[in-house]
Design a protein around this motif. Structure first.
Motif, short mmCIF file in Angstrom:
data_model
loop_
_atom_site.label_atom_id
_atom_site.label_comp_id
_atom_site.label_asym_id
_atom_site.label_seq_id
_atom_site.Cartn_x
_atom_site.Cartn_y
_atom_site.Cartn_z
N VAL A 262 30.79 56.52 48.65
CA VAL A 262 29.90 55.75 47.79
C VAL A 262 29.32 54.59 48.59
N SER A 263 28.08 54.22 48.30
CA SER A 263 27.46 53.05 48.92
C SER A 263 27.27 51.98 47.84
N LEU A 264 27.04 50.77 48.28
CA LEU A 264 26.82 49.64 47.38
C LEU A 264 25.50 48.98 47.76
N GLU A 265 24.48 49.24 46.97
CA GLU A 265 23.15 48.69 47.21
C GLU A 265 22.69 48.97 48.65
N GLY A 266 22.94 50.18 49.08
CA GLY A 266 22.50 50.59 50.40
C GLY A 266 23.48 50.31 51.52
N ALA A 267 24.50 49.51 51.26
CA ALA A 267 25.49 49.18 52.29
C ALA A 267 26.56 50.27 52.34
N ARG A 268 26.91 50.68 53.54
CA ARG A 268 28.01 51.62 53.71
C ARG A 268 29.33 50.85 53.65
N VAL A 269 30.35 51.50 53.11
CA VAL A 269 31.63 50.84 52.85
C VAL A 269 32.71 51.53 53.67
N TYR A 270 33.57 50.73 54.30
CA TYR A 270 34.59 51.25 55.19
C TYR A 270 35.98 50.72 54.82
N PHE B 186 40.93 51.88 45.17
CA PHE B 186 40.30 52.86 44.31
C PHE B 186 38.78 52.70 44.35
N ALA B 187 38.09 53.83 44.22
CA ALA B 187 36.63 53.80 44.26
C ALA B 187 36.06 52.91 43.16
N SER B 188 36.71 52.89 42.01
CA SER B 188 36.23 52.07 40.90
C SER B 188 36.32 50.57 41.18
N HIS B 189 37.11 50.18 42.19
CA HIS B 189 37.31 48.76 42.51
C HIS B 189 36.52 48.32 43.74
N LEU B 190 35.76 49.23 44.34
CA LEU B 190 35.09 48.90 45.60
C LEU B 190 34.16 47.69 45.47
N ALA B 191 33.33 47.68 44.44
CA ALA B 191 32.38 46.58 44.29
C ALA B 191 33.09 45.24 44.13
N HIS B 192 34.18 45.23 43.38
CA HIS B 192 34.98 44.02 43.20
C HIS B 192 35.59 43.58 44.53
N ASP B 193 36.16 44.52 45.28
CA ASP B 193 36.83 44.18 46.53
C ASP B 193 35.83 43.71 47.58
N VAL B 194 34.65 44.31 47.60
CA VAL B 194 33.61 43.87 48.53
C VAL B 194 33.13 42.47 48.16
N ALA B 195 33.00 42.19 46.87
CA ALA B 195 32.60 40.84 46.44
C ALA B 195 33.63 39.80 46.87
N LEU B 196 34.91 40.18 46.89
CA LEU B 196 35.95 39.26 47.34
C LEU B 196 35.74 38.85 48.80
N VAL B 197 35.30 39.78 49.62
CA VAL B 197 35.03 39.46 51.02
C VAL B 197 33.88 38.45 51.10
N ASP B 198 32.83 38.66 50.32
CA ASP B 198 31.73 37.70 50.29
C ASP B 198 32.21 36.33 49.82
N LEU B 199 33.10 36.31 48.84
CA LEU B 199 33.64 35.05 48.34
C LEU B 199 34.44 34.35 49.44
N ALA B 200 35.30 35.10 50.12
CA ALA B 200 36.10 34.52 51.20
C ALA B 200 35.21 33.95 52.29
N ASP B 201 34.18 34.70 52.67
CA ASP B 201 33.28 34.23 53.72
C ASP B 201 32.53 32.97 53.28
N GLU C 125 25.79 46.79 43.03
CA GLU C 125 25.66 47.96 42.18
C GLU C 125 25.83 49.25 42.97
N ARG C 126 26.41 50.24 42.31
CA ARG C 126 26.53 51.57 42.89
C ARG C 126 25.35 52.43 42.42
N PRO C 127 24.67 53.13 43.33
CA PRO C 127 23.50 53.92 42.92
C PRO C 127 23.88 55.17 42.16
N GLY C 128 25.07 55.67 42.34
CA GLY C 128 25.46 56.92 41.69
C GLY C 128 26.82 57.35 42.19
#
Length: 233
Positions: free
Chosen positions: A61-69, A90-105, A226-229
């Motif tokens: 899954v990607s998040l607004e065009g960003a690849r996730v690793y 979990f895939a359902s938590h990816l957007a939340h976990d990625v936002a946490l990285v942005d918050l930490a940064d 956001e997830r595109p699909g």
């Protein structure tokens, strides 16, 4: 460098800062990893190499065009982050976990000297301070989204986007009140309804008298992507 990193032919020493943070957070977007390289363009060249080498995995899954690793087992071995207790992502938590990285940064960038501990580091850090509180049967088990150490205070971080139902917030707040190794709790919230719900829970049970509880909006640049699909386009 660790012995594992020295021995791996596909690893570049410039990969290590990004790989260590990927092991700490468990999941990161490619633009977040790129911030860990002196030359962000290098990151986008290196990530496919690290994937082919079995050091990182790319999510479908990607998040607004960003690849996730995420790191593989080999990636964690190379990163060699101490006291890390990885959880299942979990895939359902990816957007939340990625936002946490942005918050930490964001917080680290705006508060020099602040130390951020990712969710997978929190338990190991707290156990170095002292034993966990005795829990009664039926008590909620909880892991904060993160922990910051600021001015000798340990502040638990919660990033909240999806509202919890029932008495879940009450149980989480009760967990924090008992957790003597944490001084304060700071919630980052992007929905007014959740903020109001938390205020009501804290007022009804007096949690904000027992412990310092801060309710704040997401800072600039932090959002739930956001997830595109369901599947990668």
């Amino acid at each position: 460098m660790t012995s594992a990193s020295r021995a791996h032919p596909d690893l570049d020493p410039r990969d290590l800062p990004a790989l260590r943070d990927l092991a700490r957070f468990g999941v990161m977007a490619d633009d977040q990893l790129a911030r860990r390289y002196s030359d962000p363009a290098l990151a986008f060249a290196r990530l496919p190499i690290l994937k082919d080498a079995g050091i990182v995995d790319r999510w479908w899954v990607s998040l607004e065009g960003a690849r996730v690793y995420s790191p593989t087992r080999l990636g964690r071995l190379i990163a060699a982050v101490p006291n890390l207790r990885p959880r299942t992502t979990f895939a359902s938590h990816l957007a939340h976990d990625v936002a946490l990285v942005d918050l930490a940064d964001y917080l680290i960038g705006h508060q020099p000297g602040l130390c951020w501990l990712a969710e997978d580091e929190v338990r190991g850090f707290l156990d170095q301070i002292g034993p966990s509180p005795t829990r009664m049967h039926g008590d909620t088990r909880h892991r904060p989204d993160g922990l910051v150490v600021e001015d000798n205070r340990r502040i638990a971080i919660e990033l909240e986007h999806s509202e919890k139902f029932g008495d879940r917030y009450m149980r989480i707040s009760a967990w924090f009140v008992k957790e003597w190794r944490i001084d304060r709790v700071r919630w980052y919230i992007d929905r007014p309804r959740i903020l109001q719900h938390l205020r009501e829970v804290n007022a009804a049970h007096g949690f904000d008298h027992d412990m310092g509880i801060e309710l704040q909006e997401f800072p600039p640049g932090v959002r739930i992507r956001e997830r595109p699909g369901r599947y990668e386009p």
